[in-house]
Design an enzyme around this catalytic site. Structure first.
Site, PDB file in Angstrom:
ATOM      1  N   LYS A 324       0.850  -1.193   0.000  1.00  0.00           N
ATOM      2  CA  LYS A 324       0.000   0.000   0.000  1.00  0.00           C
ATOM      3  C   LYS A 324       0.888   1.247   0.000  1.00  0.00           C
ATOM      4  O   LYS A 324       1.976   1.234   0.597  1.00  0.00           O
ATOM      5  CB  LYS A 324      -0.878  -0.062   1.252  1.00  0.00           C
ATOM      6  CG  LYS A 324      -1.960   0.970   1.415  1.00  0.00           C
ATOM      7  CD  LYS A 324      -2.742   0.647   2.691  1.00  0.00           C
ATOM      8  CE  LYS A 324      -3.873   1.617   2.967  1.00  0.00           C
ATOM      9  NZ  LYS A 324      -4.619   1.218   4.198  1.00  0.00           N
ATOM     10  N   SER A 399      -9.357   0.937   3.449  1.00  0.00           N
ATOM     11  CA  SER A 399      -8.598   1.848   2.623  1.00  0.00           C
ATOM     12  C   SER A 399      -7.538   1.151   1.775  1.00  0.00           C
ATOM     13  O   SER A 399      -6.974   1.736   0.856  1.00  0.00           O
ATOM     14  CB  SER A 399      -7.925   2.901   3.514  1.00  0.00           C
ATOM     15  OG  SER A 399      -6.997   2.329   4.416  1.00  0.00           O
ATOM     16  N   SER A 423      -9.464  -1.755   7.501  1.00  0.00           N
ATOM     17  CA  SER A 423      -8.919  -1.623   6.150  1.00  0.00           C
ATOM     18  C   SER A 423      -8.169  -2.849   5.661  1.00  0.00           C
ATOM     19  O   SER A 423      -7.893  -2.958   4.466  1.00  0.00           O
ATOM     20  CB  SER A 423      -7.992  -0.406   6.084  1.00  0.00           C
ATOM     21  OG  SER A 423      -8.714   0.777   6.336  1.00  0.00           O
TER      22      SER A 423
END
Length: 716
Positions: A324, A399, A423
């Site tokens: 990420k 997310s 997330s």
């Protein structure tokens, strides 16, 4: 399911074991103990007796080779102390050298031919060359005679699902049996390989082993490596997993087998990965914020191949992965999906470094909800990501949106994300894959842009529990420089059950019906079918009351309705947010604007922290009695259109079953339980398994079993 193998002539009766749950533990075969002029020769005081102890090394080497062929785990221990001897008690340091009639002319820490005796970092502390650990094998440095004292051995065994221990090493009457007895107390099934251990007093050695198997096996078993050598080899210790519906075969175990057999090599794999990324770019756009150039990754693959030519391969050799874009990667921009926040670090996050050192190949950095704020995947200036199911009409979840989609679409084997409020689980559930959120502070969070530092965890996305577990084992290393890292010794440990989940089953509970009202009728139906399947497969259901579930409800409200949300302001920076509010994604700007406008009283923060502590203790007490709580990972699967119409309240709804986990310091994993037919075709349904702080190993044991119960994930 019966154990696979047995040492039939073991005393007091046959020692039966499953290789995937068994470890060979080699105790203290260090130069200081088995090479001349080391601490062991001083301890022994007789060159003739010492030579018999040294002779055991060749037999251990043979047993070690057989254990590796059988697919057993291997653990090496080394006794020794830090250079300043601060972990050396005075009693251990002086008792023997002070004996009026003793022969100890040198003590621990004194200078010997191979450096200071029993001091870490010195030549004498090293394991002998014949038994050198392979990449991925555990090495436990211990300051005491027993291997559990002041170490994370129990936690390492739990992480690997180990229930059975075969012991070899020196000395039988001291460190070997001391470790075995404590392992017995901790619930492990233990057997000493009598021909692979020795000591400095023959009668003590025999008496020590006699005691182990006395009273019908009070402490364990005594066997021989002869039978171990006669057992057929096993190609894998990984249990069968659910059949993947994803394209291609990038499974970790499959790639390991391909590399070991020479049927694949890293450069070919890299080209396949980039070809697949190009092929899927139209159907899965906006996955990457920074896709590394193919030629650079090919160069890294070539260097990796050269570095390990004719050498044992590290555990993640040639495995493609992504991170990420809130993880630091040296010399690549870190944006957190916020261009105004962007910076270029000179060092990688320890979690990224650990994967690279284990042989992983980084493909790129993935899209995310801006500043890790959101559970939709629709809050990024780099575009929204979509679920791999539902004809690109449904949200991916956030997310960690890009990390989930690149795994689910078969671009990489695994990806790292983060989890503050769900997330690491919501996007996994909405893409039909595994999302694992470990206990807070057990994986280093340094070098990761914080959302709420006291709540954040690194998360792992994979296509099966076994792959997520393998990645976790690489990452689960104490980082003393991480202010929120938990000391391994502070984590609670589960007593092991040698029968395994397959034979002993597990206990589970579900939230009261009132807590599931947010779920759509379809998700409620799928959930209760999943519960029935768990019971039919051996899970023992224990009901809880609304009062039992109350701390979970309170924790959900604390995260955003209380003052805990102010930590996000502190982590990102009030000055940055105030100056850049108009440059953020519209929804993110609105959210942070509202938090900045709050007039929270300082004492309300402490009140919420006390409530958090009280709820955490209540939740942990509940989960000490139950292996896992099972609940729908998400209450529904919205379309992107619906999320665009209602970006705040619908996003909040997505966290109904996830927000509490980090507030209450729990570990949890999402497993796909079923596929159902929606308006746009096949859609995934995931369940979350939740367990108490530090019980990650037990959680993974149950999750692996549950995954196999659901098989291919067809409708249950």
């Amino acid at each position: 399911m019966a154990p696979t193998y047995a040492l039939e002539t073991a005393k007091p009766y046959a020692f039966r074991f499953d290789p995937k749950r068994t470890a060979l533990v080699i105790i203290d075969v260090q130069k200081d103990f088995v090479d001349p002029a080391g601490f062991g020769s001083i301890q022994c005081g007789s060159a003739e007796i010492f030579a018999t102890v040294r002779s055991v090394v060749s037999r251990i080497k043979t047993a070690l080779g057989a254990s590796r062929s059988l697919g057993l785990h291997v653990v090496h221990t080394r006794e020794g102390h830090v250079p300043d001897l601060s972990d050396l008690p005075a009693s251990k340091r002086y008792r023997q050298v002070n004996s009026p009639s003793g022969h100890h002319t040198l003590g621990i820490g004194d200078q010997g031919p191979m450096g200071r005796l029993l001091v870490r970092g010195e030549e004498g502390h090293d394991i002998v060359n014949e038994l050198a650990p392979l990449p991925g094998e555990c090495v436990i440095d211990k300051p005491g005679k027993g291997s559990f004292w002041a170490t994370d051995l129990h936690r390492k065994l739990m992480a690997r699902g180990i229930t059975h221990l075969l012991f070899a090493g020196v000395t039988t009457e001291c460190c070997v049996t001391t470790t075995l007895r404590e392992a017995n107390d901790r619930g492990f099934e233990c057997c000493i390989l009598s021909d692979c251990t020795s000591g400095f007093n023959v009668s003590f050695v025999q008496t020590s082993m006699d005691m182990v198997c006395s009273y019908d096996g009070l402490f364990g078993y005594i066997g021989s490596s002869t039978e171990l050598l006669s057992l057929p080899s096993s190609v894998s210790r990984t249990p069968p997993t659910a059949t993947s519906k994803l394209p291609g075969d990038l499974g970790l175990e499959s790639l390991r087998n391909q590399y070991s057999k020479g049927s694949n090599e890293p450069v070919r794999l890299v080209n396949m990965v980039y070809d697949r990324i190009e092929e899927t770019s139209a159907t899965h756009p906006n996955v990457w914020i920074h896709l590394r150039p193919r030629e650079i990754v090919i160069e890294e693959a070539l260097r990796l191949k050269q570095a390990f030519a004719a050498r044992p391969l590290p555990p993640l050799y040639g495995i493609p992965f992504a991170v990420k874009d809130n993880f630091d990667v040296a010399n690549l921009p870190t944006t957190a999906a916020c261009p105004a926040y962007s910076y270029t670090p000179s060092q990688s996050a320890p979690s990224v470094t650990a994967i690279l050192e284990a042989g992983g190949l980084l493909i790129g950095k993935t899209n995310m909800d801006q500043l890790a704020t959101g559970l939709s995947g629709c809050r990024s200036p780099f575009g929204s990501t979509t679920s791999v199911y539902g004809n690109s009409k449904f949200i991916s979840g956030g997310s960690s949106s890009g990390s989930a989609v690149c795994v689910a679409s078969g671009m990489v084997t695994f990806a790292l994300g983060t989890d503050t409020a769900g997330s690491g689980r919501v996007p996994a559930a909405l893409n039909g894959i595994v999302g694992y959120k470990p206990t807070k502070g057990t994986i280093s969070a340094r070098g990761v842009v914080p959302a709420c530092r006291s709540l954040d965890t690194v998360s792992v996305f994979a296509t099966c529990v076994a792959d997520a577990r393998s990645v976790w084992q690489v990452l689960d290393v104490y980082d003393p420089e991480d202010a929120y890292a938990k000391l391994p010794g502070t984590l609670p440990l589960s007593a092991m059950d040698y029968r395994g989940v397959e034979n002993a089953g597990f206990t589970f509970t579900v939230p009261p019906p009132s807590a599931l009202e947010a779920c759509t009728p379809e998700f409620q139906t799928q959930f209760w079918r999943s519960v029935q399947k768990l019971e039919a497969s051996g899970g023992r259901f224990l009901s809880i009351s609304d009062a039992d579930f109350e701390p979970f409800r309170i924790a959900n409200s604390l995260l955003y309705s209380g003052t805990l949300v102010n930590e996000r302001i502190a982590c990102i920076g009030a000055d940055f947010l105030t100056k850049n509010l108009d440059h953020l994604h519209p929804t993110i700007s609105k959210l942070f604007g509202a938090v900045l406008a709050r007039e929270a009283k300082p004492y309300e923060v402490f009140s919420d922290q006390m409530t958090q502590a009280e709820c955490t203790r209540r939740a942990q007490m509940l989960l000490e009695r139950i292996d896992v709580m099972v609940l729908p990972a998400v209450p529904c699967h919205p379309t992107i259109e619906a999320m665009d119409r209602d970006p705040i309240s619908l996003n909040a709804k997505m966290g109904e079953n996830t927000h509490f986990a980090n507030v209450l310091d729990l570990c949890t994993v999402n497993v796909n339980a079923a596929f159902y037919q929606g308006d746009e075709g096949t859609m995934p349904f995931g369940i979350s398994l939740v367990s108490g702080m530090g019980r990650d190993g037990r959680l993974m044991d149950v999750a692996s079993f549950v995954e196999r119960c659901f098989g291919t994930g067809e409708d249950v």
